[in-house]
Design a protein around this motif. Sequence first.
Motif, short mmCIF file in Angstrom:
data_model
loop_
_atom_site.label_atom_id
_atom_site.label_comp_id
_atom_site.label_asym_id
_atom_site.label_seq_id
_atom_site.Cartn_x
_atom_site.Cartn_y
_atom_site.Cartn_z
N LEU B 141 0.81 -1.22 0.00
CA LEU B 141 0.00 0.00 0.00
C LEU B 141 0.84 1.26 0.00
O LEU B 141 0.32 2.36 -0.15
CB LEU B 141 -0.88 0.02 1.24
CG LEU B 141 -1.74 -1.22 1.42
CD1 LEU B 141 -2.51 -1.14 2.71
CD2 LEU B 141 -2.68 -1.34 0.24
N LEU B 142 2.14 1.10 0.18
CA LEU B 142 2.96 2.27 0.45
C LEU B 142 3.71 2.73 -0.78
O LEU B 142 4.12 1.93 -1.62
CB LEU B 142 3.93 1.96 1.58
CG LEU B 142 3.23 1.45 2.84
CD1 LEU B 142 4.25 1.18 3.92
CD2 LEU B 142 2.19 2.45 3.31
N SER B 143 3.91 4.01 -0.84
CA SER B 143 4.67 4.59 -1.93
C SER B 143 6.13 4.62 -1.52
O SER B 143 6.47 5.15 -0.47
CB SER B 143 4.14 5.99 -2.17
OG SER B 143 5.09 6.75 -2.84
N ASP B 144 7.01 4.00 -2.30
CA ASP B 144 8.42 3.98 -1.91
C ASP B 144 9.22 5.03 -2.66
O ASP B 144 10.42 5.16 -2.49
CB ASP B 144 9.02 2.59 -2.16
CG ASP B 144 9.17 2.28 -3.63
OD1 ASP B 144 8.45 2.91 -4.45
OD2 ASP B 144 9.99 1.42 -3.99
N ASN B 145 8.54 5.79 -3.54
CA ASN B 145 9.25 6.76 -4.37
C ASN B 145 8.21 7.73 -4.90
O ASN B 145 7.17 7.33 -5.41
CB ASN B 145 9.93 6.00 -5.52
CG ASN B 145 10.60 6.90 -6.54
OD1 ASN B 145 10.43 8.11 -6.54
ND2 ASN B 145 11.36 6.28 -7.42
N ARG B 146 8.50 8.98 -4.73
CA ARG B 146 7.58 10.03 -5.11
C ARG B 146 7.19 9.98 -6.59
O ARG B 146 6.10 10.37 -6.98
CB ARG B 146 8.32 11.32 -4.77
CG ARG B 146 7.67 12.60 -4.98
CD ARG B 146 8.66 13.67 -4.50
NE ARG B 146 8.58 14.75 -5.45
CZ ARG B 146 8.25 16.00 -5.11
NH1 ARG B 146 8.06 16.33 -3.87
NH2 ARG B 146 8.17 16.93 -6.02
N ASN B 147 8.08 9.49 -7.45
CA ASN B 147 7.78 9.43 -8.89
C ASN B 147 7.00 8.19 -9.29
O ASN B 147 6.62 8.05 -10.46
CB ASN B 147 9.06 9.47 -9.73
CG ASN B 147 9.80 10.76 -9.54
OD1 ASN B 147 9.28 11.71 -8.95
ND2 ASN B 147 11.03 10.81 -10.02
N THR B 150 9.26 2.17 -7.43
CA THR B 150 10.62 2.08 -7.98
C THR B 150 10.78 0.92 -8.96
O THR B 150 11.34 1.09 -10.05
CB THR B 150 11.65 1.94 -6.84
OG1 THR B 150 11.44 3.01 -5.92
CG2 THR B 150 13.07 2.03 -7.38
N GLN B 334 7.79 16.53 -12.12
CA GLN B 334 7.63 15.77 -10.87
C GLN B 334 6.81 16.58 -9.85
O GLN B 334 5.91 16.06 -9.21
CB GLN B 334 8.99 15.46 -10.25
CG GLN B 334 9.74 14.34 -10.96
CD GLN B 334 11.17 14.21 -10.44
OE1 GLN B 334 11.45 14.48 -9.28
NE2 GLN B 334 12.08 13.79 -11.30
N ASN B 335 7.14 17.86 -9.74
CA ASN B 335 6.39 18.72 -8.82
C ASN B 335 4.94 18.85 -9.27
O ASN B 335 4.02 18.87 -8.44
CB ASN B 335 7.02 20.10 -8.73
CG ASN B 335 8.34 20.08 -7.99
OD1 ASN B 335 8.61 19.16 -7.23
ND2 ASN B 335 9.18 21.07 -8.22
N HIS B 338 3.17 15.81 -8.23
CA HIS B 338 3.02 15.81 -6.78
C HIS B 338 1.89 16.75 -6.35
O HIS B 338 1.07 16.41 -5.50
CB HIS B 338 4.33 16.23 -6.14
CG HIS B 338 4.44 15.86 -4.69
ND1 HIS B 338 4.57 14.56 -4.28
CD2 HIS B 338 4.41 16.60 -3.57
CE1 HIS B 338 4.62 14.52 -2.95
NE2 HIS B 338 4.51 15.75 -2.50
N ILE B 342 -0.29 13.90 -5.29
CA ILE B 342 0.80 13.29 -4.52
C ILE B 342 1.41 12.13 -5.29
O ILE B 342 2.53 12.22 -5.77
CB ILE B 342 0.37 12.80 -3.12
CG1 ILE B 342 -0.48 13.86 -2.41
CG2 ILE B 342 1.57 12.40 -2.30
CD1 ILE B 342 0.23 14.98 -1.72
N THR B 344 0.36 8.08 -7.52
CA THR B 344 -0.66 7.15 -8.00
C THR B 344 -0.72 5.94 -7.08
O THR B 344 0.30 5.54 -6.52
CB THR B 344 -0.31 6.74 -9.45
OG1 THR B 344 -0.41 7.90 -10.28
CG2 THR B 344 -1.24 5.68 -9.99
N SER B 345 -1.91 5.36 -6.93
CA SER B 345 -2.10 4.24 -6.00
C SER B 345 -1.02 3.16 -6.14
O SER B 345 -0.75 2.67 -7.23
CB SER B 345 -3.46 3.58 -6.23
OG SER B 345 -4.43 4.22 -5.47
N SER B 346 -0.45 2.80 -5.02
CA SER B 346 0.70 1.91 -5.02
C SER B 346 0.33 0.48 -5.42
O SER B 346 1.02 -0.17 -6.20
CB SER B 346 1.34 1.93 -3.63
OG SER B 346 2.28 0.91 -3.51
#
Lengths: 480, 480
Positions: B141-147, B150, B334-335, B338, B342, B344-346
């Motif tokens: 469920l978690l995002s490991d990278n803002r873009n 990974t 990227q900004n 964001h 923020i 996309t669903s992980s």
Amino acid sequence: MDIYKDFTFKDNDIPKYIQVANYIKSLIDKRKIKEGDKLPTIRELSKKLGVNNVTIVSAYNKLKSEGYAYQKVGSGSYAKRKEVASNFRKEYSNALKKISMGDLTDVIDFTGETTGEVLFPIDDLKGIINEVLERDGANALLSDNRNGYTNLIYTINKVFWNNKLNDEDIIIISGAQQGIDIASKGILNINDNIIVEKPTYVGALSVFKWRKVNLFEVPIDEDGINLNKFEKILQKNEIKCFYTMSYFQNPTGVSYSIEKKKRILDLAEIYDFYIIEDDYLSELIYENSLEYVPFKWLDKNDRVIYIKSFSKIFLPGIRLGYLVAPEVFSETLQNSKHNTDITTSSLMQRALELYISSNKWKKNIKNLNDEYIKRYTHLKTILDSEFKDMLTYNDPKGGLNFYITLKDEFKINTKELFIKLRKKNVYITPGAMFFTSQNDGQDSFRIAFYQTDKEKIEKGMKILKEELILAKELRYDKLN
Amino acid sequence: MDIYKDFTFKDNDIPKYIQVANYIKSLIDKRKIKEGDKLPTIRELSKKLGVNNVTIVSAYNKLKSEGYAYQKVGSGSYAKRKEVASNFRKEYSNALKKISMGDLTDVIDFTGETTGEVLFPIDDLKGIINEVLERDGANALLSDNRNGYTNLIYTINKVFWNNKLNDEDIIIISGAQQGIDIASKGILNINDNIIVEKPTYVGALSVFKWRKVNLFEVPIDEDGINLNKFEKILQKNEIKCFYTMSYFQNPTGVSYSIEKKKRILDLAEIYDFYIIEDDYLSELIYENSLEYVPFKWLDKNDRVIYIKSFSKIFLPGIRLGYLVAPEVFSETLQNSKHNTDITTSSLMQRALELYISSNKWKKNIKNLNDEYIKRYTHLKTILDSEFKDMLTYNDPKGGLNFYITLKDEFKINTKELFIKLRKKNVYITPGAMFFTSQNDGQDSFRIAFYQTDKEKIEKGMKILKEELILAKELRYDKLN
């Protein structure tokens, strides 16, 4: 290097001032002129390009009207670009990015921005997703309604609003951030005036800055925004909207009193503005003295755009929320959502619907309350017993954060404090992150207990205390 | 009713022209002045408000610069508002909304915009989601990278790009529509000039119009945009970007020749603009004569913002895609992502990653090709044998649509045709949907075979033929 030397007038059909303005815009976009760089004086540039002063004046006015330049009185024109993270913002976000990608076991994250710990039972999630797939088959993937999964809209209206809303005014969104973006694109235009709380959520500030609106910041009192300053701005300016977090305002933790909410709603009618209410955490109320009555409940004149986030109270990483539009903006905001990403993923909407309509939702909210109230009480006890001389805070009575202000004797720039603590694997959010100007919030910081259990709270606060004492001693040494 | 009668000057600190402009803006926003309404003449309004002409001229100029008004030469100023769906657009989208919410069994959807039929095996989906949850637990469920996740970024680079991209330039997005919105917010400003194909995807047009940029439309030839007209616009205007669908252009079905792509890339360098390449369907190529070489592969000067959609070829309703940013815009985009939502669903990102890195992806693309080539061939055969006298079309050699133009003898306004066919449960997309002006595309329409199997194709085309013959006879009767 003279960046203007390549400039030539290309086309006689286009007025010269437009060609000059476009050239400068392209220099700004390509970063050849940087944010905050002074533009040449009117006289300098007219001489350089061989045109008269009026051309340059018009070109600069065009740049200003398009948000590419601003005027400092008595000092000339300066370049403005889409918001670029300042150095510290970048450092902060890189630090979080780095820890997010690694092992979080030894990290004490008081920022609350990582998501290493998930209180949500993962087996519940498996269960509901499989139940949805079993029940709906391929339909689970399909959007049956442009505004969001029909049954989810229906369930939200029933469970959270007692069916008092029109289903048509509810739009499912991919998290609160998207809600702010959609509202911003839907109702705001360049150079519109809006009021925000000071300090406020940086993600909202970014959206508004990208939209190139004029921000008026009004300080927060103990029961909400300072009404005196708020009204003065309304009297002097045509305000389009007011962005507010009505419960556990981020970062201050302040909740609005009912009186203040009523007064602001009256003002909205008198001065003809709209309220964007960002309700991101109101499920977590720990003290009975705090009652849940959002602006939207009190909204008789359809003045409130209500945005609800589920990120912190359902599943992190599953971007889901909803927006309630005033009737006058209902179609505009539906179109704004549609233009943004067509629709939010259907499967997760169905999972959320099943979760809310079953008893699991209530149970989960209760579990979260049980856990977070422990952390809140524990942290409060530590603050009151160990930090009394060092800092002050406003009791949030709920939510996931404390907002701390250092007392004079223990003052240290909290950006520096961030850097010092980072070395010890403790992460806080400096106050400066919540202001448009990096010079504000220097003595403040936010502590979130979203990702820190009791043990981490104790360990982290011990390190914080040592650091504050050390900083005081160092300063004392310097003075002597 | 005189809508200006309530106007008063509120504050001496604000220039009068700004107060007038803001008042008119608020009237436009509240729909008291409608899109396209003529504003009062300078003389009228100055008299009415008791100010001099210059104040009104300045106010109107401010409105124009902010995209709230436009000038018609010799005829005065007119109000402009954020794009509002025209009556027909509304009718079309309501019709689709209605059928989407009902039983689609008897509906023949040649619009391709419903999603009643899912070719994707639902058990595969269950399998991969459970595998991800099993493997990653709560991390799923978690995002490991803002873009973006990974491993998904890594897999995309490896499988689709032979590791030729920088991982940092890849951003996971919630579908192509979001990609267009993010690119638009990231690199475009009000009054920037951009070139689009004519006709083009209406979802992109909406985004650009909301951004209040100036659109230049250039017609499509058989191998891509008309270069002659394209270059003439470049010579006369500072163009910021060109939005293109390089394969199976929507709606025309045209794919760009390699020569044309190379020339456009050269022009991008000469005239300093960027290319937004929307690659939404290139996996579906049915003829060997068509080679897959997107702009991005030929892009030596980092001029292309590449947007990839997976909606049609992975799972409908799961909004997923990716964007490749030129280095210069990498941080900005990227900004922009964001600020939009923020991340996309992980979970779905992880599912897609597992799907691509396993053999299932390739197998699924092959299955889709096998099925759609049958429909394509079947529909083409019907068009060639049954409709030869009635219409012309450009052979797309792939994708999911044919774009049809009626021959003179069988001409009928295709909006009317839509309404006639709707009564028989057959839905087409009138050409007018793809133009900024509703007067274009009257003789054309699009037929998509995304939601129509062979049987539905036959049935639908039979009804279409009857309708065209009937319309011709009716017209013949009228003439005699």
